[in-house]
Design a protein around this motif. Structure first.
Motif, PDB file in Angstrom:
ATOM      1  N   VAL A 187      -3.103   8.171  28.271  1.00  0.00           N
ATOM      2  CA  VAL A 187      -1.717   7.780  28.017  1.00  0.00           C
ATOM      3  C   VAL A 187      -0.967   8.967  27.432  1.00  0.00           C
ATOM      4  CG1 VAL A 187      -0.180   6.169  26.851  1.00  0.00           C
ATOM      5  CG2 VAL A 187      -2.458   5.411  27.570  1.00  0.00           C
ATOM      6  N   ASP A 188      -0.040   9.491  28.203  1.00  0.00           N
ATOM      7  CA  ASP A 188       0.808  10.597  27.757  1.00  0.00           C
ATOM      8  C   ASP A 188       2.142  10.440  28.474  1.00  0.00           C
ATOM      9  OD1 ASP A 188       2.105  12.914  27.072  1.00  0.00           O
ATOM     10  OD2 ASP A 188       0.373  14.230  27.433  1.00  0.00           O
ATOM     11  N   LEU A 189       3.036   9.671  27.872  1.00  0.00           N
ATOM     12  CA  LEU A 189       4.286   9.345  28.551  1.00  0.00           C
ATOM     13  C   LEU A 189       5.187  10.560  28.715  1.00  0.00           C
ATOM     14  CD1 LEU A 189       5.057   5.828  27.050  1.00  0.00           C
ATOM     15  CD2 LEU A 189       3.973   6.411  29.213  1.00  0.00           C
ATOM     16  N   GLU A 190       5.031  11.557  27.865  1.00  0.00           N
ATOM     17  CA  GLU A 190       5.806  12.781  28.056  1.00  0.00           C
ATOM     18  C   GLU A 190       5.417  13.480  29.352  1.00  0.00           C
ATOM     19  OE1 GLU A 190       5.476  15.224  24.620  1.00  0.00           O
ATOM     20  OE2 GLU A 190       6.824  13.966  23.410  1.00  0.00           O
ATOM     21  N   ARG A 191       4.181  13.264  29.791  1.00  0.00           N
ATOM     22  CA  ARG A 191       3.712  13.816  31.069  1.00  0.00           C
ATOM     23  C   ARG A 191       3.724  12.748  32.163  1.00  0.00           C
ATOM     24  NH1 ARG A 191      -2.027  16.111  30.067  1.00  0.00           N
ATOM     25  NH2 ARG A 191      -1.764  16.670  32.276  1.00  0.00           N
TER      26      ARG A 191
END
Length: 223
Positions: A187-191
């Motif tokens: 989970v990495d919403l910036e990516r």
């Protein structure tokens, strides 16, 4: 650029969907077959429908609310998000807001009141303003310090604005991310990496967008 799913969850078994009857059948849509109607277990407010994942922690909440008057529809959506998260609003991150077209929802013009109300025109479905939002928020006050406290909660909103009925229909798919029940590195919403839980939550919301219908418009009759 759309949010992407992680490779590990991409091949997971697909959800199956069944028709759900909301507000006594006045509204219908498709919901996952493994979600239970909370009203079978406890009392739920008349303006609300709540479904819980029997195999996890995700919930679906539908609210019929008085229309919020803001400078535009996106600001109304943000207002509803703020109302949902309340004390944690300063820590909420909004990642995405989009306008959507409802698959089966048609606006209706009405003439008369009560039993004399007659439908005389069905306007094209894309005249109904509808928007989605993805946000993340820390655990709420009721979740802190308890077993299964989440690291964060993903909130996937759908706002349907019924102008003539002076009503906002708000659908919230709430996705708690509890340690041990998801892989943090996925989970990495910036990516634009949502991970498996948010991917499934997004699929549920999309199915509601595609399938939601209003069968009885008198549900919204103003007294």
């Amino acid at each position: 650029m759309p949010f992407i799913q992680d490779a590990e969850t991409a091949g997971s078994a697909p959800l199956t969907y069944v028709p759900a009857s909301l507000y006594g059948g006045a509204i219908t849509c498709l919901l996952p077959s493994n979600f239970a109607d909370v009203s079978d277990l406890r009392q739920v407010p008349d303006h609300q429908e709540v479904y819980l994942d029997k195999d996890g922690y995700t919930s679906i909440v539908v609210d019929i609310l008085e229309r919020v008057e803001k400078e535009n529809d996106q600001e109304a959506l943000k207002y509803h998000l703020k109302d949902l998260v309340q004390e944690d609003e300063g820590e909420v991150t909004t990642w995405n807001i989009s306008e959507v077209k409802m698959g089966k929802l048609h606006e209706i013009d009405w003439c008369g009141k009560g039993e004399e109300m007659l439908m005389y025109n069905a306007v094209r479905r894309d005249t109904i303003p509808a928007y989605t939002l993805l946000a993340t928020t820390p655990p709420g006050a009721r979740q802190r310090g308890r077993a299964h406290e989440p690291d964060f909660v993903g909130v996937l909103l759908l706002l349907i604005r019924l102008v003539e009925q002076k009503t906002d229909v708000l659908v919230a798919v709430n996705v708690p991310h509890i340690p041990g029940h998801y892989v943090a590195g996925e989970v990495d919403l910036e990516r634009r990496m949502t991970g498996g839980l948010l991917r499934v939550g997004g699929e549920i919301r999309e199915k509601i967008v595609e399938s939601l219908e209003i069968k009885d418009w008198e549900l919204f009759v103003q007294e």
